[in-house]
Motif scaffolding. Structure first.
Motif, short mmCIF file in Angstrom:
data_model
loop_
_atom_site.label_atom_id
_atom_site.label_comp_id
_atom_site.label_asym_id
_atom_site.label_seq_id
_atom_site.Cartn_x
_atom_site.Cartn_y
_atom_site.Cartn_z
N LEU A 367 2.49 -0.21 12.13
CA LEU A 367 1.36 0.33 11.38
C LEU A 367 0.20 -0.65 11.25
N PHE A 368 0.45 -1.92 11.55
CA PHE A 368 -0.57 -2.94 11.36
C PHE A 368 -1.87 -2.65 12.14
N PRO A 369 -1.80 -2.20 13.40
CA PRO A 369 -3.07 -1.90 14.11
C PRO A 369 -3.91 -0.85 13.39
N ASP A 370 -3.27 0.20 12.87
CA ASP A 370 -4.02 1.23 12.15
C ASP A 370 -4.59 0.69 10.84
N LEU A 371 -3.85 -0.21 10.20
CA LEU A 371 -4.37 -0.84 8.98
C LEU A 371 -5.64 -1.62 9.29
N MET A 372 -5.62 -2.41 10.36
CA MET A 372 -6.80 -3.20 10.70
C MET A 372 -7.97 -2.29 11.10
N ALA A 373 -7.66 -1.19 11.77
CA ALA A 373 -8.72 -0.24 12.13
C ALA A 373 -9.38 0.32 10.87
N ALA A 374 -8.58 0.66 9.88
CA ALA A 374 -9.13 1.18 8.62
C ALA A 374 -10.01 0.13 7.95
N ALA A 375 -9.58 -1.13 7.98
CA ALA A 375 -10.37 -2.20 7.36
C ALA A 375 -11.68 -2.42 8.11
N ILE A 376 -11.64 -2.36 9.44
CA ILE A 376 -12.85 -2.55 10.24
C ILE A 376 -13.86 -1.45 9.95
N GLU A 377 -13.39 -0.23 9.76
CA GLU A 377 -14.28 0.89 9.48
C GLU A 377 -14.69 0.96 8.01
N ARG A 378 -14.21 -0.01 7.22
CA ARG A 378 -14.53 -0.10 5.80
C ARG A 378 -14.05 1.14 5.02
N ARG A 379 -12.93 1.69 5.48
CA ARG A 379 -12.31 2.76 4.71
C ARG A 379 -11.56 2.16 3.53
N ASP A 380 -11.19 2.99 2.57
CA ASP A 380 -10.42 2.53 1.42
C ASP A 380 -8.99 2.24 1.89
N VAL A 381 -8.62 0.96 1.93
CA VAL A 381 -7.32 0.57 2.46
C VAL A 381 -6.19 1.07 1.57
N GLY A 382 -6.42 1.11 0.27
CA GLY A 382 -5.41 1.64 -0.64
C GLY A 382 -5.11 3.10 -0.36
N GLU A 383 -6.17 3.88 -0.10
CA GLU A 383 -5.98 5.29 0.23
C GLU A 383 -5.27 5.43 1.57
N TRP A 384 -5.61 4.55 2.53
CA TRP A 384 -4.94 4.57 3.83
C TRP A 384 -3.43 4.35 3.64
N ALA A 385 -3.06 3.36 2.82
CA ALA A 385 -1.65 3.06 2.59
C ALA A 385 -0.95 4.25 1.95
N ALA A 386 -1.60 4.88 0.98
CA ALA A 386 -1.00 6.03 0.31
C ALA A 386 -0.78 7.17 1.30
N ALA A 387 -1.71 7.35 2.24
CA ALA A 387 -1.57 8.40 3.24
C ALA A 387 -0.41 8.14 4.19
N GLN A 388 -0.03 6.86 4.31
CA GLN A 388 1.11 6.50 5.17
C GLN A 388 2.42 6.46 4.39
N ASP A 389 2.38 6.91 3.14
CA ASP A 389 3.56 6.88 2.26
C ASP A 389 4.07 5.47 2.03
N ILE A 390 3.15 4.51 2.01
CA ILE A 390 3.50 3.12 1.72
C ILE A 390 3.38 2.90 0.22
N PRO A 391 4.42 2.42 -0.44
CA PRO A 391 4.35 2.19 -1.90
C PRO A 391 3.27 1.18 -2.25
N THR A 392 2.39 1.57 -3.15
CA THR A 392 1.31 0.67 -3.57
C THR A 392 1.33 0.41 -5.07
N SER A 393 2.31 0.97 -5.79
CA SER A 393 2.45 0.66 -7.21
C SER A 393 3.43 -0.50 -7.36
N HIS A 394 3.23 -1.33 -8.33
CA HIS A 394 4.00 -2.58 -8.45
C HIS A 394 4.54 -2.75 -9.85
N GLU A 395 5.39 -1.84 -10.23
CA GLU A 395 6.02 -1.96 -11.55
C GLU A 395 7.05 -3.09 -11.51
N GLY A 396 7.16 -3.81 -12.59
CA GLY A 396 8.07 -4.94 -12.64
C GLY A 396 9.51 -4.51 -12.55
#
Length: 396
Positions: A367-396
């Motif tokens: 998934l790393f290439p798509d992540l870098m593509a999203a960053a290059i296009e200045r898309r919201d990386v957090g939204e990109w991660a959520a769309a890939q079902d990647i956990p982005t919440s960090h509860e202790g």
């Protein structure tokens, strides 16, 4: 299926291999006799016993510390078991039999099936590998990094090149740079039926920057022991990214000290031999170094690859990250770049970074290439991660 099929491994034979053949396992034929294994299964059983029965033997047989014996065992399991099982057994042997020390010998390295786990082990051994074993270790590492690069290169180049092309589009192109297909599509609502034509109120084209550096990418990698697999993948991606003319890539590794390995980027093996896994973690110091390298903030992507267990003053680290983001730099915190599953990380720091605009999550190499593509296009990386079902919440 009968209890004894033609190849000697019926239902009881499989149970015999699973349970190990000790008196208490209860695996016998209907007549009360012990199960007889075929010659091939007897060898498999011996290989399994050498590894998983070693503790019970307490020095009576097993692999012990005999290099020739272990070398033969490593060769045997490659012939008896499929590749995926071999990798699991090798990893177990590292922990149960202390093979890390034995892997320092060239004869041993030549018998091992190379994989990312083995490369991580060799990188961890690093500078303690004897000189006579170093070239063999490099050969093993090169085989794995070449395979990873073959697997990841085309997708990375395709994803990033497309992203750079899209990012370079302009609404005021020169005539020769107009993308007519996209211009027509963007102006269909301005079609004039009476004249049977489209009035192009908005032109779509590309800026003439194909030979110029469009993005600066900094890979800032935590080289603490828990990040070994991420270091391996980062070195491969660093080599691929450095081959793109439109991207300038810098690779920085750190523990309590910071080392810039950008000059070694052409060869992942050189990068990995420049890494020294272990020691403490000084994320703030590493970010300070990377901050000094940023000359075009709005065109820079800083990827911090770390479990975020800061050994210094956490408040300073967070303040520095906020300053970097405030300058216009896109910053991402990868808690792991590996296939190893959910990583261990400091959830408090991950949550704090997310709060200042630094999304923090783990990412697989695919998934790393798509992540870098999203960053290059200045898309919201957090939204990109959520769309890939990647956990982005960090509860202790």
């Amino acid at each position: 299926m009968t209890d004894a099929d033609t190849d000697g491994r019926g239902r009881l034979g499989r149970w015999r291999l699973v349970l190990g053949g000790h008196e208490a396992d209860g695996v016998t034929t209907a007549e009360g006799h012990s199960v007889v294994l075929s010659t091939a299964d007897a060898r498999r059983d011996r290989a399994l016993e050498d590894l998983y029965g070693a503790e019970e033997k307490k020095g009576r047989g097993g692999l012990g510390a005999s290099s020739p014996r272990v070398a033969r065992w490593l060769g045997d399991i490659r012939g008896y078991f499929p590749s995926t099982v071999v990798q699991v057994m090798q990893a177990d042997a590292m922990d149960r039999l202390g093979l890390r020390q034995l892997l320092l010998e060239p004869e041993m390295l030549r018998t091992v099936q190379p994989d990312v786990g083995l490369v991580s082990t060799l990188v961890g051994l690093g500078r303690v590998i004897p000189e006579q074993s170093r070239e063999t270790a490099r050969t093993v590492i090169r085989q794995v990094t070449n395979e990873l690069e073959d697997r990841l290169r085309s997708k990375t180049i395709q994803a990033l090149s497309g992203a750079l092309n899209r990012a370079a589009r302009t609404r005021r192109p020169r005539h020769r740079d107009i993308d007519w297909n996209r211009t027509i599509a963007a102006n269909l609502r301005h079609y004039q039926p009476a004249y049977r034509t489209i009035v192009p109120e908005r032109l779509v084209g590309h800026t003439r920057r194909s030979t110029e550096v469009q993005r600066e990418i900094i890979l800032c990698i935590d080289q603490s022991g828990s990040m070994a697999e991420s270091v391996v993948y980062s070195s491969v991606f660093g080599a691929v990214l450095s081959s793109l003319r439109s991207v300038r890539t810098r690779l920085v590794v750190f523990d309590t000290e910071v080392v810039d390995l950008t000059d070694e980027l052409d060869d992942p093996v050189d990068v990995l031999f420049g890494v020294q896994l272990g020691g403490g973690t000084a994320i703030n110091r590493a970010l300070a170094y990377c901050q000094d390298q940023i000359t075009r903030p709005t065109e820079t992507i800083l990827v911090l690859i770390s479990d975020l267990y800061e050994g210094g003053i956490a408040e300073e680290m967070l303040q520095r990250a906020a300053t970097i983001v405030g300058s216009g730099t896109t910053m991402i915190a990868l808690l792991a770049l590996s296939d190893s599953g959910h990583p261990s990380f400091d959830s408090d720091h991950a949550r704090a970074l997310a709060g200042i605009g630094v999304p923090a999550f783990a990412c697989t190499p695919d998934l790393f290439p798509d992540l870098m593509a999203a960053a290059i296009e200045r898309r919201d990386v957090g939204e990109w991660a959520a769309a890939q079902d990647i956990p982005t919440s960090h509860e202790g």
